[in-house]
Design an enzyme around this catalytic site. Structure first.
Site, short mmCIF file in Angstrom:
data_model
loop_
_atom_site.label_atom_id
_atom_site.label_comp_id
_atom_site.label_asym_id
_atom_site.label_seq_id
_atom_site.Cartn_x
_atom_site.Cartn_y
_atom_site.Cartn_z
N LYS A 189 -9.07 1.03 2.12
CA LYS A 189 -9.46 1.69 2.45
C LYS A 189 -8.83 2.87 1.57
O LYS A 189 -10.16 4.03 1.34
CB LYS A 189 -8.92 1.97 3.69
CG LYS A 189 -9.44 3.48 4.76
CD LYS A 189 -8.39 3.60 5.85
CE LYS A 189 -8.44 5.36 6.08
NZ LYS A 189 -7.94 5.44 7.78
N GLU A 195 -0.92 -3.81 -4.79
CA GLU A 195 -1.13 -5.18 -4.80
C GLU A 195 -2.88 -5.35 -4.58
O GLU A 195 -3.05 -6.26 -5.66
CB GLU A 195 -1.01 -5.31 -2.73
CG GLU A 195 0.45 -5.58 -2.80
CD GLU A 195 1.09 -4.42 -1.85
OE1 GLU A 195 -0.19 -3.53 -1.76
OE2 GLU A 195 2.01 -4.76 -1.21
N GLU A 333 2.82 -2.39 13.53
CA GLU A 333 2.78 -1.01 12.52
C GLU A 333 2.64 0.53 13.36
O GLU A 333 2.30 1.33 13.11
CB GLU A 333 1.31 -1.09 11.86
CG GLU A 333 1.39 -0.48 10.64
CD GLU A 333 0.31 -0.96 9.99
OE1 GLU A 333 0.93 -1.30 8.60
OE2 GLU A 333 -0.65 -0.42 9.24
O1 F6P Z 1 1.20 0.26 3.81
C1 F6P Z 1 -0.34 -0.23 4.47
C2 F6P Z 1 -0.91 -0.27 4.66
O2 F6P Z 1 -1.33 1.15 4.63
C3 F6P Z 1 -2.46 -0.72 6.22
O3 F6P Z 1 -2.04 0.44 7.19
C4 F6P Z 1 -3.84 -0.99 5.87
O4 F6P Z 1 -3.66 -1.94 6.84
C5 F6P Z 1 -2.83 -1.46 4.27
O5 F6P Z 1 -2.06 -0.85 3.36
C6 F6P Z 1 -4.15 -1.59 3.23
O6 F6P Z 1 -4.52 -0.54 2.63
P1 F6P Z 1 -6.33 0.05 2.19
O7 F6P Z 1 -6.54 -0.53 2.97
O8 F6P Z 1 -5.87 1.57 1.80
O9 F6P Z 1 -5.77 -0.76 0.88
#
Ligand code: F6P
Length: 527
Positions: A189, A195, A333
């Site tokens: 998102k 990671e 969460e």
């Molecule tokens: O760190 C928690 C979080 O923000 C979750 O809420 C989310 O699903 C995940 O990390 C991955 O986030 P992104 O889709 O922005 O990589």
């Protein structure tokens, strides 16, 4: 508000579930609900008419109905982030207008769905054998869970899900892939998650090291189209979504691309239809006939009422092996908070600790504690009337028998007298009979619910996932918290960023606590 629940639970604590059945021959039906394709049976709990009325009153007093409408109509109910909460718009297949800041979001949603379908068809017809979704949290668990759940419907390329920053994850995945025939989806998102970006760079280097051009090999699924573009993914291969889709609620939109590639656009639409039908049920049904509301209230009864703070999710379906992990994020969460919307401390425990494994495997691992341990663990069983392996029906019959046996055993238990009779029949007598019998007593009166489905199809999975999303929402409203932020993950992220150079470089760790310094010292000795 909580006092009435606590007072009723105090009585419920001493209620025998078996007595409730004995007193009311219609209990199984009266404490079950059919909605859409699902049957939710909560009769094997200590909830009686009084308790149910108190729980429904709790939902009414908390304003669940008004809050529900506010969510569906695009009000900014995620108040700490100033955002609407509209994952329901992603499965609003009829396109009825949904306004955010006066703008209808549906044309954009439906346009993205059409683009997803075109890209999925392109991939399915392109000769790629493997698709690797790189994402974490909500950008991984949803599609990974659903891909496994819907294996019988997967007729596209193989999909893999790389999430962990541990190199083992991507290394083990890529070892089985042909660089010429592998496509990557970077699902994030924010497009900043460390990671995911680390794994995406490793995937890109893998293609390059194998002499394969990276052109046309990456899709981005993100709210941050600019960052995806900066990373080198052209806009034609970026599928966007808005900030009103929370990460753990995002499977229904672009984050579901890998699932759509696997089961095809029609299968994906069936999944969306399932979610949409649960939305309609949730939005329209009265509280006492509303499956997400009742599921939430049963959870509150156990956790906030009876103080049973963990919840086991036990799908008797091997293909739902990732459902407990998916629901863990959804629940923990969303509702793992301590502060209410108005900034005050929440006066009761908030979200439960959610965990589980598919049956029957769990039976041979941790059910011992569930049956005879000192804590009561409310169990949520789930099973389909029919499996997909028609020629192996005897397996499925055994699976169902085991599922039903567990809820019966938890409720019924085994008394000392019954245990003594069993041991006496084996020829034991005297002290040895007493001693051995005590180990074979089951306290019983342990609560469980059972969710039944006809068969785990894409549409039924959609119903189930939307059911749990709305359950978490209702719990959150009653607790008075914001279920749609996740500030609790931030501190660890910040500290990991500051620790990175201390792990990989020679930066002195002087400002760290003594334990952290010693652990770093150990790493330095071996790396
Ligand atoms: O760190 C928690 C979080 O923000 C979750 O809420 C989310 O699903 C995940 O990390 C991955 O986030 P992104 O889709 O922005 O990589």
């Amino acid at each position: 508000m909580w006092n009435a629940l606590k007072a009723t639970a105090e009585v419920g604590k001493h209620t025998s579930i078996l007595d409730l059945f004995a007193q009311d021959p219609g209990r199984a039906e009266a404490f079950s609900l059919h909605a859409l394709d699902l049957l939710f049976d909560y009769s094997k709990t200590q909830i009686d008419d009084t308790a149910r009325n108190v729980l429904i009153d709790l939902a009414k007093a908390a304003g669940v109905e008004a809050r529900r409408e506010a969510m569906f109509t695009g009000e900014k109910i995620n108040e700490t982030e100033g955002r609407a909460v509209l994952h329901t718009a992603l499965r609003n297949l009829d396109g009825d207008a949904v306004l955010v800041d006066g703008q209808d979001v549906m044309p954009g949603v439906l346009d993205t769905l059409v683009r997803m379908g075109a890209l999925a068809d392109e991939v399915r017809g392109s000769g790629f054998t493997d698709v690797v979704n790189i994402g974490i949290g909500g950008s991984d668990l949803g599609p990974a869970m659903a891909y496994r759940a819907l294996a019988p419907y997967c007729d596209g390329p193989r999909c893999h899900f790389v999430s962990n920053v541990d190199a083992a994850d991507i290394a083990d995945t890529l070892r089985g892939c042909d660089p010429e025939k592998t496509l990557f989806i970077v699902a994030s998102k924010t497009f900043t998650t460390i990671e995911t970006m680390t794994n995406a760079r490793t995937a890109r280097a893998w293609l390059q090291d194998n002499g394969v051009s990276t052109d046309g090999r990456f899709f981005a699924l993100s709210s941050n189209a600019e960052a995806a573009g900066d990373w080198g993914i052209p806009s034609t291969r970026v599928l966007g979504f808005e900030d009103w889709v929370g990460g753990r609620y995002s499977l229904w939109g672009p984050i579901g691309l890998s699932l759509m590639i696997a089961i095809g656009p029609d299968g994906f639409k069936a999944f969306l239809r399932g979610g949409q039908s649960m939305d309609r049920h949730f939005r329209a049904a009265a509280l006492h006939e509303n499956m997400p509301v009742l599921l939430a209230l049963v959870g509150l009864w156990h956790n906030q009422g009876l103080g049973q703070t963990t919840r086991a999710v036990l799908p008797y379906d091997n293909r739902l092996s990732r459902l407990p992990a998916y629901l863990q994020q959804l629940e923990m969460e969303s509702n793992g908070k301590s502060v209410a919307m108005d900034g005050t401390a929440v006066p009761v425990h908030t979200g439960p600790v959610v965990w589980g494994e598919p049956g029957t495997n769990g039976q041979h691992a941790f059910y011992q504690l569930i049956h005879q341990g000192t804590r009561v663990v409310p169990c949520e069983f789930m099973v389909a009337a029919e499996g997909h392996e028609a020629d192996l029906r005897h397996h499925h019959d055994l699976l169902i028998a085991n599922c039903l046996a567990q809820s019966e055993a938890l409720m019924r238990g085994r008394s000392l007298d019954e245990a003594r009779a069993i041991m006496a029949a084996k020829g034991l007598t005297g002290d040895e009979l007493d001693r051995q019998a005590r180990h074979r007593v089951f306290p019983g009166n342990r609560p469980s619910t059972t969710l039944m489905m006809p068969k785990l199809t894409p549409e039924v999975l959609g119903q189930i996932i939307a059911l749990y999303e709305h359950r978490v929402f209702v719990e959150g409203v009653i607790l008075g918290i914001n279920s749609f932020d996740q500030w609790g993950v931030e501190l660890g992220k910040e500290l990991a960023t500051s620790l990175g150079p201390l792990v990989s470089g020679d930066v002195p760790a002087g400002d760290k606590d003594a334990s952290t310094q010693a652990l770093l010292g150990y790493v330095k000795r071996y790396s």
